[in-house]
Scaffold this active site. Structure first.
Site, PDB file in Angstrom:
ATOM      1  NE  ARG A   1      -0.808  -0.854   4.848  1.00 25.34           N
ATOM      2  CZ  ARG A   1      -1.020  -0.212   5.983  1.00 25.34           C
ATOM      3  NH1 ARG A   1      -1.832   0.829   6.012  1.00 25.34           N
ATOM      4  NH2 ARG A   1      -0.438  -0.594   7.083  1.00 25.34           N
TER       5      ARG A   1
ATOM      6  CB  SER B   1      -5.653   2.696   6.377  1.00 26.60           C
ATOM      7  OG  SER B   1      -5.835   3.062   7.724  1.00 26.60           O
TER       8      SER B   1
ATOM      9  CD  GLU C   1     -17.732   2.096   2.821  1.00 24.16           C
ATOM     10  OE1 GLU C   1     -18.973   2.099   2.963  1.00 24.16           O
ATOM     11  OE2 GLU C   1     -16.934   2.239   3.773  1.00 24.16           O
TER      12      GLU C   1
ATOM     13  CG  PHE D   1     -15.272  -1.726   4.170  1.00 24.52           C
ATOM     14  CD1 PHE D   1     -16.178  -2.501   4.868  1.00 24.52           C
ATOM     15  CD2 PHE D   1     -14.177  -1.213   4.852  1.00 24.52           C
ATOM     16  CE1 PHE D   1     -16.006  -2.764   6.218  1.00 24.52           C
ATOM     17  CE2 PHE D   1     -13.996  -1.463   6.204  1.00 24.52           C
ATOM     18  CZ  PHE D   1     -14.909  -2.248   6.895  1.00 24.52           C
TER      19      PHE D   1
ATOM     20  CG  HIS E   1      -6.146  -2.889   5.434  1.00 20.42           C
ATOM     21  ND1 HIS E   1      -5.542  -1.880   4.729  1.00 20.42           N
ATOM     22  CD2 HIS E   1      -5.826  -2.680   6.725  1.00 20.42           C
ATOM     23  CE1 HIS E   1      -4.892  -1.080   5.559  1.00 20.42           C
ATOM     24  NE2 HIS E   1      -5.035  -1.542   6.779  1.00 20.42           N
TER      25      HIS E   1
ATOM     26  CG  ASP F   1      -8.767  -4.008  12.578  1.00 16.71           C
ATOM     27  OD1 ASP F   1      -8.614  -3.702  13.776  1.00 16.71           O
ATOM     28  OD2 ASP F   1      -8.593  -3.214  11.636  1.00 16.71           O
TER      29      ASP F   1
ATOM     30  NE  ARG G   1      -2.963  -3.200   9.686  1.00 18.02           N
ATOM     31  CZ  ARG G   1      -2.223  -3.549  10.743  1.00 18.02           C
ATOM     32  NH1 ARG G   1      -1.646  -4.728  10.797  1.00 18.02           N
ATOM     33  NH2 ARG G   1      -2.047  -2.700  11.731  1.00 18.02           N
TER      34      ARG G   1
END
Lengths: 322, 290
Positions: free
Chosen positions: A5, A32, A53, A78, A104, A112, A162
């Protein structure tokens, strides 16, 4: 060691300088997903859509219809399942030039837990007509894949992880949509395809994407020390799928192993099985998450607990070849 | 068409001309849906004056000879099931031949049951899954602002459609980005498939909702072309505009008016004949004259 990322944020800024039609959207996760780097460089071309979203995907489609090249980013859960209908109806059916870059993805999201660990996203995107699906293995391949997505006209889904990952993409290698890459041994994709059947004599060939390329390299080293000859191919381009390389590997190997940080259903393993069953029936071992949700834990702990580490994979391969 | 165009007076098209075009659109809708044997007459008929005033009232800046003209105004039919109405308007504008209309919903036709932008010139986006069109329109409006172009973006929504949460996500973002190049018309016919909107899941007070989301709002009679044109030309600055048009579902065909059952059902046999009679006074005369 670098997170894909971070490479994404960096290449977005490079692309932003080269192409003024590039615009970026995020849904309140820009720090993020690293689109915040682009936002800082080009504030007028960055749109934070808030925690909404579905609207983000539709707005991206509208921007594309007016000639923009929108990148829409959020976490993979998402960016796909939550907005599947928006991607299907507003983007894919219309064929709009939207680049969905999700971060992620997979189990390695870590603490998470299951709500944030996308294990179905590759399957969801792969089934959409006209959608290109890319899962790069490291920072360098990510940069090349993001660039390639801009040169490709049409919707693209790119899934990133991530965590920081070691560099595994071979030095000097080129990512191309629709083509895999040989990571080990030191032989090119074209050489494998051109080799007469059963001449390379691989005991096992790994077909892997994302962080699993590294785990398969670890497995290959362990297997080599046991006298088992192992090849590793990176299949970042899951759709279009590199059937030529997949079939060539099947003709050189006793066993094909498909490995991904995703459900064993419908992802890279699904693509490999579909390709081989129709063209060259071969023995396939699917490494992935076995039809279950994830849970909290560190990335390394989770990979170990779900049997996705190099040593665990090596054991499964040895058992399969015995 | 030429006869009607001769009636155009002075600066813009006459009210009579626009009303004439609205009834022509209604005639097409009933014929198309009747021929197809399926489709959505109710919500197509209720929006006919809204769309006629937009396309034939000199409001929407489009060029049928250059459908992808970069300066064009964009029209998004968010209530995609009103496809017959959009197709009829596009055909009358000259985007494609009028006789194509009767291929609606047939295998191989460009006129899909819900609009496909890859198949029909003049259709900006593909719609049919409700609640998504306003987001697309917001994207187009943002692009217009970025490119410093003066085109406007129009979206037509159903009132039942406003039950979709995405509509309000989009409404929020349009006000946030101060999209005064965006106009929404809500066809407030009060009926959805399962019955009155108020009974199924009330969206009231719809005007206040848009106001609360930061929009300029106006309420009009959706069958009064004069009122519609006035609302369309209303100047706004720094805010998107929502025009809530009070309409009657099935307008123009007596037995369909105000009946939810005609949302997604094609008239057949005698019913079709009666419906055609009601909407086709001029066309029948023209056809006989040919």
């Amino acid at each position: 060691m670098r997170a894909a990322r971070d490479a994404y944020g960096e290449v977005l800024v490079e692309l932003g300088k080269e192409n003024e039609n590039i615009v970026v959207l995020d849904a309140d996760l820009s720090s993020s997903t690293k689109t915040a780097v682009f936002a800082k460089a080009f504030p007028e071309r960055f749109f934070n859509m808030g925690i909404a979203e579905a609207n983000m995907m539709g707005v991206a489609a509208g921007l594309a219809s007016a000639g923009k090249v929108p990148f829409a980013s959020t976490f993979a859960v998402f960016a796909t399942g939550r907005v599947y209908d928006q991607i299907r109806q507003s983007i894919a059916y219309a064929g709009f030039n939207v680049k969905i870059v999700a971060t992620h993805g997979g189990l390695t999201v870590g603490p998470d837990g299951a709500t944030h660990q996308a294990l179905e996203d590759i399957a969801l995107m792969r089934v959409l007509p006209g959608m290109t699906v890319i899962v790069p293995s490291d920072a360098e391949e990510t940069k090349q894949a993001v660039r390639a997505s801009v040169d490709h006209m049409g919707p693209v889904y790119i899934r990133l992880g991530r965590e920081a990952v070691p560099d595994v993409f071979p030095a000097g290698a080129v990512f191309e949509i629709g083509k895999g890459n040989m990571v080990r041994p030191d032989v090119s994709r074209e050489q494998v395809i051109a080799a007469p059947p059963y001449t390379l004599k691989f005991d096992v060939s790994f077909i892997a994407c994302g962080v699993m390329v590294k785990e398969c390299l670890d497995a290959a080293s362990i297997l080599e020390s046991e006298g088992i000859k192992a090849a590793v191919a990176g299949f970042a381009s899951i759709k279009p799928f590199d059937a030529d390389l997949c079939l060539a590997l099947a003709r050189q190997s006793r066993l094909i192993v498909a490995a991904e940080e995703h459900s064993v259903i419908g992802g890279l393993g699904g693509a490999v099985c579909e390709c081989l069953a129709e063209n060259h029936p071969a023995r396939v071992l699917r490494i992935g998450v076995n039809d279950r949700f994830g849970e909290s834990g560190s990335a390394r702990e989770l990979l170990a607990a779900y049997g996705l580490t190099g040593s665990s994979i090596a054991e499964k391969v040895m058992a399969a070849l015995r | 068409m030429s006869k009607l165009q001769r009636e155009v007076e002075g600066g813009g098209p006459s009210i009579e001309y626009i009303e004439e075009m609205a009834s022509r659109l209604r005639y097409h809708i009933v014929r198309m849906v009747g021929k197809a044997g399926s489709g959505h007459p109710g919500g197509s008929l209720s929006s006919a004056d809204i769309v006629a005033a937009l396309y034939f009232g000199g409001v929407l800046r489009v060029d049928p000879r250059n459908p992808l003209w970069s300066e064009r105004d964009r029209f998004v039919l968010s209530k995609g099931h009103a496809a017959p109405l959009l197709y009829a308007a596009l055909a009358e504008m000259g985007f494609f031949p009028v006789d194509v209309l009767l291929t609606l919903r047939k295998l191989g036709s460009s006129l899909q049951g819900h609009p496909d932008c890859r198949k029909v010139a003049g259709v900006e986006v593909s719609t049919g899954s409700l609640g998504q069109g306003l987001s697309l329109a917001v994207g187009m409006a943002l692009a217009g602002k970025l490119d410093k172009k003066d085109y406007k973006v129009w979206a037509l929504l159903g009132d039942g459609e406003c039950q979709e949460g995405q509509v309000w996500e989009a409404a929020m973002s349009a006000a946030h980005y101060k999209l005064d190049n965006l106009r929404v018309v809500v066809d407030h016919n009060g009926l959805q498939i399962d019955g009155p909107v108020k009974k199924v899941m009330s969206v009231e007070p719809i005007v206040d909702k848009f106001s609360a989301f930061g929009w300029e709002t106006v309420s009009v009679d959706g069958h009064d072309v004069r009122e519609l044109l006035e609302a369309y030309r209303r100047p706004v600055a720094g805010k998107p505009l929502a025009i809530v048009a009070e309409t009657v579902k099935g307008k123009g065909v007596g037995f369909m008016e105000g009946v939810a059952a005609w949302h997604g059902k094609a008239p057949k046999g005698e019913e079709l004949d009666r419906a055609l009679q009601e909407v086709s006074v001029h066309e029948k005369a023209e056809e006989r004259g040919q």
